[in-house]
Design an enzyme around this catalytic site. Structure first.
Site, short mmCIF file in Angstrom:
data_model
loop_
_atom_site.label_atom_id
_atom_site.label_comp_id
_atom_site.label_asym_id
_atom_site.label_seq_id
_atom_site.Cartn_x
_atom_site.Cartn_y
_atom_site.Cartn_z
N ARG A 77 0.83 -1.21 0.00
CA ARG A 77 0.00 0.00 0.00
C ARG A 77 0.86 1.27 0.00
O ARG A 77 0.53 2.25 -0.63
CB ARG A 77 -0.88 -0.02 1.26
N TYR A 78 1.95 1.25 0.75
CA TYR A 78 2.85 2.41 0.85
C TYR A 78 4.15 2.05 0.13
O TYR A 78 4.55 0.88 0.11
CB TYR A 78 3.18 2.71 2.32
N ARG A 95 6.85 0.05 2.45
CA ARG A 95 6.43 -1.03 3.34
C ARG A 95 5.51 -2.00 2.62
O ARG A 95 4.75 -1.58 1.74
CB ARG A 95 5.59 -0.47 4.52
N CYS A 101 -5.00 -17.74 13.66
CA CYS A 101 -4.66 -16.92 14.83
C CYS A 101 -4.72 -17.79 16.07
O CYS A 101 -5.30 -18.88 16.07
CB CYS A 101 -5.65 -15.77 15.01
N CYS A 129 -10.84 -12.68 17.38
CA CYS A 129 -11.43 -11.51 18.03
C CYS A 129 -12.74 -11.17 17.33
O CYS A 129 -12.81 -11.20 16.10
CB CYS A 129 -10.45 -10.34 17.95
N CYS A 154 -12.55 -8.29 14.63
CA CYS A 154 -11.38 -8.30 13.74
C CYS A 154 -11.71 -7.73 12.37
O CYS A 154 -12.69 -8.11 11.75
CB CYS A 154 -10.87 -9.73 13.59
N ARG A 176 -10.11 -8.41 9.77
CA ARG A 176 -9.87 -9.45 8.75
C ARG A 176 -10.71 -10.69 9.07
O ARG A 176 -10.35 -11.81 8.71
CB ARG A 176 -8.38 -9.81 8.69
N ASP A 197 -12.48 -0.62 12.98
CA ASP A 197 -12.77 -0.63 11.54
C ASP A 197 -14.21 -1.08 11.26
O ASP A 197 -14.89 -1.64 12.11
CB ASP A 197 -11.78 -1.56 10.83
N ASP A 256 -7.87 3.75 9.84
CA ASP A 256 -7.59 3.19 8.53
C ASP A 256 -8.75 3.61 7.64
O ASP A 256 -9.88 3.17 7.85
CB ASP A 256 -7.52 1.66 8.62
N LYS A 265 -3.65 4.84 6.50
CA LYS A 265 -3.91 5.08 7.92
C LYS A 265 -3.50 6.52 8.25
O LYS A 265 -2.41 6.94 7.86
CB LYS A 265 -3.05 4.09 8.71
S1 SF4 Z 1 -7.46 -9.09 15.51
FE1 SF4 Z 1 -7.91 -10.55 13.85
S2 SF4 Z 1 -5.89 -11.06 12.99
FE2 SF4 Z 1 -5.54 -10.17 15.03
S3 SF4 Z 1 -5.48 -11.93 16.44
FE3 SF4 Z 1 -7.59 -11.14 16.46
S4 SF4 Z 1 -8.61 -12.40 14.89
FE4 SF4 Z 1 -6.43 -12.64 14.52
#
Ligand code: SF4
Length: 342
Positions: free
Chosen positions: A87-88, A91, A100, A104, A107, A109, A267, A304, A311
């Protein structure tokens, strides 16, 4: 070590989900997977406490709001080869694994984590070919998923291969592991992080209650070994959206030799609207924190921009044009004038 909790029956058996909620939660769990590691389960005092809310499925996740997106930060809009986000200019993000140590509930993603597993050798070869052909990339960020769920041997091999490019200033690893699965911070894992290029660890933690004795010890082992640590926190309604709660977290991290780096505005992930505060609420918290904490323990509040536009800091403003120069607001809210040199 007990097995992670990955199903509704196991959450009910552990006393973390009420049996009467199972039918309503089944469609949520079918769409967004569940994994609560034992170390984190051990610091959940009640299902609706600040740690439980982050990782236990909720019927609120069935509410999808019109503004929510499957790819809120636009990873896929900047993917020159599968598994690499560029994206940048200087980086790139390498999505080494989609697995994971915890899933979460907020999340960004959440549509992809847990799905695709770890990158194949062929996919990794294509990524390394792009990196070798793009020396403007000075830092590779390993994320996912969580790269620290990989074995020390596999993670170390990727770090060594990145170092061998000869073009990187540093490697950064974004991870929840030292806090949610601290038993993974072994001597072998620490050796893997101590390659020929500096590896910065950015530890994701959202509430001081997550920092149990094992997590604190794991962070200590990393710092003692010379691994530089930063932290990132997501601003979450009902979890940490009060200045005194974030103050306790940032003070604890500062004491543990972890520099608070980012406070992310939550997000636009699908089904995570119940966690989102307004930006104005986040700015008010940051203004309050500025008066309570040393700047060294204050992270940058960032958004973001949805769609993959990058960001940006969204902290409250302290400076505006005024008569003959500037009007500056101090941490107590009083305004002062400042005049530039003629
Ligand atoms: S925020 Fe998303 S990518 Fe990060 S540990 Fe939790 S579930 Fe996994």
């Amino acid at each position: 070590m007990p097995a992670p909790l990955t199903t509704l029956p196991r959450l009910v058996a552990a006393g973390l989900t009420d049996a009467s909620e199972v039918a309503a939660l089944a469609p949520v769990v079918a769409e967004f997977r569940v994994l609560v590691p034992p170390a984190l389960a051990s610091v959940i005092g009640a299902p609706d406490d600040p740690v439980g809310r982050q990782v236990l499925p909720s019927v609120n996740e069935a509410v999808i709001r019109p503004e929510e997106l499957a790819d809120p930060i636009g990873d896929r809009a900047h993917e020159p080869v599968p598994g690499l986000t560029h994206r940048y200019p200087d980086r790139a993000i390498l999505h080494l694994t989609q697995t994971c140590a915890v899933y979460c509930r907020f999340c960004f993603r959440r549509e992809t984590v847990g799905d695709a597993g770890t990158l194949s050798d062929t996919a990794l070869d294509a990524i390394f070919a792009h990196l070798a052909a793009t020396p403007a990339i000075r830092e590779v960020i390993l994320t996912g998923g969580d790269p620290m769920v990989l074995s020390a041997r596999r993670l170390g091999a990727v770090i060594d291969r990145l170092a061998a490019l000869g073009t990187l200033d540093a490697i950064r690893i974004h991870t929840r592991v030292p806090v949610v699965a601290p038993e993974r911070i072994t001597a072998a894992m620490i050796r893997a992080l101590k390659g020929p290029v500096t590896v910065w660890l950015v530890v994701h933690t959202n509430h001081v209650q997550e920092l149990g004795a094992e997590a604190r010890a794991a962070l200590g082992r990393l710092v003692d070994a010379g691994v530089p640590l930063l932290s990132q926190t997501v601003l979450l309604r009902g979890v940490n959206d009060r200045a005194e709660v974030l103050e306790a977290l940032f003070r604890a991290l500062y004491r543990l030799r972890v520099k608070p780096y980012y406070l992310h505005h939550c997000d636009l992930a699908r089904g995570a609207g119940h966690f989102r505060t307004s930006i104005a609420a986040g700015q008010a918290i940051m203004a309050d924190l500025r008066g309570r904490l040393t700047g060294a323990a204050l992270p940058t509040y960032v958004l973001d921009i949805p769609g993959g536009h990058g960001k940006v800091p969204i902290a409250p403003g302290y400076l505006e044009p005024g008569p003959g120069g500037w009007l500056v607001t101090d941490p107590q809210g009083r305004t002062h004038t400042y005049t530039d040199p003629a």
